[in-house]
Design an enzyme around this catalytic site. Structure first.
Site, mmCIF file in Angstrom:
data_model
loop_
_atom_site.group_PDB
_atom_site.id
_atom_site.type_symbol
_atom_site.label_atom_id
_atom_site.label_comp_id
_atom_site.label_asym_id
_atom_site.label_seq_id
_atom_site.Cartn_x
_atom_site.Cartn_y
_atom_site.Cartn_z
ATOM 1 N N TYR A 1 15.036 -11.655 11.882
ATOM 2 C CA TYR A 1 16.125 -10.826 11.369
ATOM 3 C C TYR A 1 16.847 -10.165 12.532
ATOM 4 C CZ TYR A 1 12.915 -10.577 7.260
ATOM 5 O OH TYR A 1 12.060 -10.830 6.230
ATOM 6 N N ASN B 1 5.003 2.975 3.436
ATOM 7 C CA ASN B 1 6.396 3.327 3.764
ATOM 8 C C ASN B 1 7.313 3.002 2.581
ATOM 9 O OD1 ASN B 1 8.327 4.337 5.612
ATOM 10 N ND2 ASN B 1 8.999 2.251 6.099
ATOM 11 N N THR C 1 13.933 -9.037 18.176
ATOM 12 C CA THR C 1 13.301 -8.388 19.323
ATOM 13 C C THR C 1 12.448 -9.370 20.147
ATOM 14 O OG1 THR C 1 12.115 -6.387 19.980
ATOM 15 C CG2 THR C 1 11.217 -7.531 18.127
ATOM 16 N N SER D 1 11.604 -10.862 14.063
ATOM 17 C CA SER D 1 12.706 -10.012 14.495
ATOM 18 C C SER D 1 13.370 -10.582 15.743
ATOM 19 C CB SER D 1 12.133 -8.631 14.830
ATOM 20 O OG SER D 1 13.059 -7.882 15.561
ATOM 21 N N ASP E 1 16.813 0.043 25.000
ATOM 22 C CA ASP E 1 17.936 -0.585 24.286
ATOM 23 C C ASP E 1 18.608 -1.659 25.144
ATOM 24 O OD1 ASP E 1 17.830 0.646 21.840
ATOM 25 O OD2 ASP E 1 19.365 2.152 22.280
ATOM 26 N N ASN F 1 0.827 -1.221 0.000
ATOM 27 C CA ASN F 1 0.000 0.000 0.000
ATOM 28 C C ASN F 1 0.861 1.271 0.000
ATOM 29 O OD1 ASN F 1 0.974 0.108 2.587
ATOM 30 N ND2 ASN F 1 -1.033 0.205 3.610
ATOM 31 N N LYS G 1 5.282 -8.592 16.783
ATOM 32 C CA LYS G 1 6.065 -9.699 16.195
ATOM 33 C C LYS G 1 5.879 -10.970 17.032
ATOM 34 C CE LYS G 1 7.897 -7.563 12.720
ATOM 35 N NZ LYS G 1 7.305 -7.801 11.404
ATOM 36 N N TYR H 1 5.715 -2.595 18.996
ATOM 37 C CA TYR H 1 6.207 -3.195 17.748
ATOM 38 C C TYR H 1 6.691 -4.621 18.023
ATOM 39 C CZ TYR H 1 9.540 -4.528 14.154
ATOM 40 O OH TYR H 1 10.232 -5.241 13.208
HETATM 41 P P1 NAD Z 1 9.623 -1.349 5.106
HETATM 42 O O1 NAD Z 1 8.769 -0.381 5.838
HETATM 43 O O2 NAD Z 1 10.627 -0.801 4.153
HETATM 44 O O3 NAD Z 1 8.722 -2.425 4.355
HETATM 45 C C1 NAD Z 1 7.447 -2.795 4.804
HETATM 46 C C2 NAD Z 1 6.507 -2.625 3.643
HETATM 47 O O4 NAD Z 1 5.199 -2.998 4.040
HETATM 48 C C3 NAD Z 1 6.446 -1.184 3.129
HETATM 49 O O5 NAD Z 1 6.637 -1.181 1.739
HETATM 50 C C4 NAD Z 1 5.026 -0.728 3.506
HETATM 51 O O6 NAD Z 1 4.512 0.201 2.579
HETATM 52 C C5 NAD Z 1 4.295 -2.063 3.500
HETATM 53 N N1 NAD Z 1 3.072 -2.099 4.307
HETATM 54 C C6 NAD Z 1 2.900 -1.787 5.612
HETATM 55 N N2 NAD Z 1 1.626 -1.989 5.977
HETATM 56 C C7 NAD Z 1 0.980 -2.465 4.886
HETATM 57 C C8 NAD Z 1 -0.354 -2.856 4.626
HETATM 58 N N3 NAD Z 1 -1.305 -2.811 5.576
HETATM 59 N N4 NAD Z 1 -0.671 -3.282 3.385
HETATM 60 C C9 NAD Z 1 0.276 -3.322 2.416
HETATM 61 N N5 NAD Z 1 1.553 -2.964 2.596
HETATM 62 C C10 NAD Z 1 1.894 -2.550 3.826
HETATM 63 O O7 NAD Z 1 10.352 -2.259 6.200
HETATM 64 P P2 NAD Z 1 11.470 -3.364 6.009
HETATM 65 O O8 NAD Z 1 12.670 -2.899 6.742
HETATM 66 O O9 NAD Z 1 11.574 -3.786 4.601
HETATM 67 O O10 NAD Z 1 10.837 -4.525 6.881
HETATM 68 C C11 NAD Z 1 10.082 -5.575 6.320
HETATM 69 C C12 NAD Z 1 9.566 -6.446 7.437
HETATM 70 O O11 NAD Z 1 10.675 -6.932 8.203
HETATM 71 C C13 NAD Z 1 8.660 -5.716 8.420
HETATM 72 O O12 NAD Z 1 7.632 -6.589 8.819
HETATM 73 C C14 NAD Z 1 9.580 -5.423 9.583
HETATM 74 O O13 NAD Z 1 8.903 -5.322 10.789
HETATM 75 C C15 NAD Z 1 10.478 -6.651 9.565
HETATM 76 N N6 NAD Z 1 11.771 -6.409 10.204
HETATM 77 C C16 NAD Z 1 12.540 -5.359 9.790
HETATM 78 C C17 NAD Z 1 13.743 -5.103 10.415
HETATM 79 C C18 NAD Z 1 14.580 -3.918 10.015
HETATM 80 O O14 NAD Z 1 15.436 -3.492 10.790
HETATM 81 N N7 NAD Z 1 14.413 -3.340 8.817
HETATM 82 C C19 NAD Z 1 14.187 -5.929 11.462
HETATM 83 C C20 NAD Z 1 13.402 -7.014 11.841
HETATM 84 C C21 NAD Z 1 12.186 -7.240 11.202
HETATM 85 N N1 UDP Z 2 21.834 4.153 17.875
HETATM 86 C C1 UDP Z 2 22.527 5.310 18.220
HETATM 87 N N2 UDP Z 2 22.110 6.492 17.662
HETATM 88 C C2 UDP Z 2 21.070 6.578 16.785
HETATM 89 C C3 UDP Z 2 20.390 5.390 16.433
HETATM 90 C C4 UDP Z 2 20.798 4.193 17.023
HETATM 91 O O1 UDP Z 2 23.469 5.271 19.000
HETATM 92 O O2 UDP Z 2 20.739 7.688 16.335
HETATM 93 C C5 UDP Z 2 22.264 2.870 18.456
HETATM 94 C C6 UDP Z 2 21.199 2.201 19.317
HETATM 95 O O3 UDP Z 2 21.309 2.631 20.645
HETATM 96 C C7 UDP Z 2 21.554 0.724 19.139
HETATM 97 C C8 UDP Z 2 22.185 0.629 17.766
HETATM 98 O O4 UDP Z 2 22.543 1.971 17.406
HETATM 99 O O5 UDP Z 2 22.538 0.362 20.075
HETATM 100 C C9 UDP Z 2 21.234 0.090 16.699
HETATM 101 O O6 UDP Z 2 20.013 0.825 16.785
HETATM 102 P P1 UDP Z 2 18.841 0.581 15.750
HETATM 103 O O7 UDP Z 2 17.701 1.478 16.160
HETATM 104 O O8 UDP Z 2 19.371 0.718 14.367
HETATM 105 O O9 UDP Z 2 18.481 -0.949 15.948
HETATM 106 P P2 UDP Z 2 17.913 -1.744 17.225
HETATM 107 O O10 UDP Z 2 17.973 -0.868 18.411
HETATM 108 O O11 UDP Z 2 16.527 -2.087 16.858
HETATM 109 O O12 UDP Z 2 18.791 -2.929 17.367
#
Ligand code: NAD
Ligand code: UDP
Length: 338
Positions: free
Chosen positions: A178, A36, A127, A125, A296, A33, A154, A150
């Site tokens: 991830y 983002n 997380t 994730s 964190d 959609n 998950k 968030y």
């Molecule tokens: P992103 O925001 O770039 O991609 C997510 C996509 O989903 C976007 O294109 C957004 O437009 C779409 N979207 C959101 N809600 C929607 C809906 N209701 N219908 C259709 N499309 C929708 O994020 P990303 O970094 O590519 O992450 C992808 C997935 O991986 C997410 O679920 C995120 O939570 C998970 N994830 C990401 C990270 C990270 O650090 N990037 C880490 C762990 C997990």
């Molecule tokens: N971080 C930081 N400054 C920023 C953003 C992140 O020092 O402006 C640090 C944060 O405290 C963490 C690491 O970078 O230790 C990764 O943060 P991010 O938000 O990218 O990932 P996550 O916290 O989800 O692992």
């Protein structure tokens, strides 16, 4: 070749996964959609691969829209990337996060059931390990208490998938946990394009380096880590994307309910990221040390043995590659996909 639906496939990880799937020969359908992202990412995926993607602008919560996609395409497997992912925003707007993230999952599962689609891979994730598990994280550890909505979405969605797979013996599920994806495709054509002020470290670093932001604040230097700053398991997004191809191959061949960590297994500190970025790109990243950020963890990294053993996947790119490719993307696209 099998057809793979990428829900949320126009986003950062989805677009890189689309490239790797297309290059392996899979057909790719994307539903997004653009909350983002933008269709420009997929146009560039097509340019990069010289292959076409069937693209639907659709809200994945909308079952009518999903029905059109599933009735018009014989889908073999779904990868569910669609979701909201900003930790801070999830604290301010928890209902929006639960509504979007959980509803996309339920609508996809219901529609898959209706159309007899039996394979789904979910973007989870690290997380979900919560605060109490010791590092390195192993897939056999129990999910822990998350520190924000968030993370809870998950954790809850993992539970939903596990329950659905238990009830439907034909449903195969892979949960991919991830770690910290950074980097971009080495072409510099696709990458992470955050809207507004970035929450994550690497986009903030690249925006400071390019002069869009003045200074990076490093959140805390009094953690019990070698240099006092937090450590994370940073993974190149192309390695991560290749992990999805391996997971697709596995799920198409095996009935399964599996969890895999996708990380390198090697932690790096925030200071190491900044120093490596400066060194490989020969640019300065203004930074100061500030207070800890709420929620964190000091350390977070994977035990990545299972993905190697079962999927035959491991990361190939270095921290230098991650820093170089992040910068190459940012330099070529200072305002993202605009
Ligand atoms: P992103 O925001 O770039 O991609 C997510 C996509 O989903 C976007 O294109 C957004 O437009 C779409 N979207 C959101 N809600 C929607 C809906 N209701 N219908 C259709 N499309 C929708 O994020 P990303 O970094 O590519 O992450 C992808 C997935 O991986 C997410 O679920 C995120 O939570 C998970 N994830 C990401 C990270 C990270 O650090 N990037 C880490 C762990 C997990
Ligand atoms: N971080 C930081 N400054 C920023 C953003 C992140 O020092 O402006 C640090 C944060 O405290 C963490 C690491 O970078 O230790 C990764 O943060 P991010 O938000 O990218 O990932 P996550 O916290 O989800 O692992």
């Amino acid at each position: 070749m099998p057809k793979i639906l990428l829900a949320g496939g126009a986003g950062y990880i989805g677009s890189h996964t689309a490239v790797e799937l297309l290059n392996t020969g899979y057909e790719v359908i994307v539903a997004d959609n653009y909350s983002n992202s933008s269709s420009e990412a997929i146009r560039r995926v097509e340019l990069l691969t010289s292959k076409s993607v069937k693209l639907y602008q659709a809200d994945v919560r909308d079952k009518k829209a999903l029905s059109e996609i599933f009735s018009g395409n014989k889908i073999d497997a779904v990868i569910h990337f669609a979701g909201l992912k900003a930790v801070g925003e999830s604290v301010e707007k928890p209902i929006m996060y639960y509504r979007n993230n959980i509803d996309t999952t339920l609508s996809l599962l219901e529609t898959m059931q209706e159309y007899g689609v039996k394979n789904i891979i979910f973007s989870s994730s690290a997380t979900v390990y919560g605060e109490a598990n010791p590092v390195p994280y192993l897939e056999t550890m129990k999910r822990g208490a998350c520190t924000n909505p968030y993370g809870w979405t998950k954790s809850m969605m993992e539970q939903i998938f596990e329950d659905a797979a238990k009830a439907d013996k034909k449903l195969s599920v892979i949960l991919l946990r991830y770690f910290n994806p950074i980097g971009a495709h080495e072409s510099g054509m696709i990458g992470e394009a955050p809207q507004g002020i970035p929450n994550n470290l690497m986009p903030y670093v690249t925006q400071v380096a390019v002069g869009k932001r003045e200074c990076l604040t490093i959140f805390g230097n009094d953690y019990p880590t070698p240099d006092g700053t937090c450590t994370r398991d940073y993974i190149h997004v192309v390695d991560l994307a290749k992990g999805h191809v391996k997971a697709i191959e596995y799920i198409l061949d095996n009935h399964c309910m599996e969890i895999f960590n996708l990380g390198t297994g090697t932690p790096y500190s925030v200071t190491e990221i900044v120093e490596t970025f400066e060194r490989v790109n020969n640019v300065k990243v203004n930074h100061v040390y500030g207070a800890r950020r709420a929620g964190d963890l000091a350390e977070c990294y994977a035990n990545a043995d299972k993905a190697l053993k079962v999927l035959g996947w491991k990361t190939e790119k270095t921290l230098e590659d991650m820093c170089r490719d992040s910068w190459n993307w940012q330099k070529n696209n200072p305002d993202g996909y605009i």
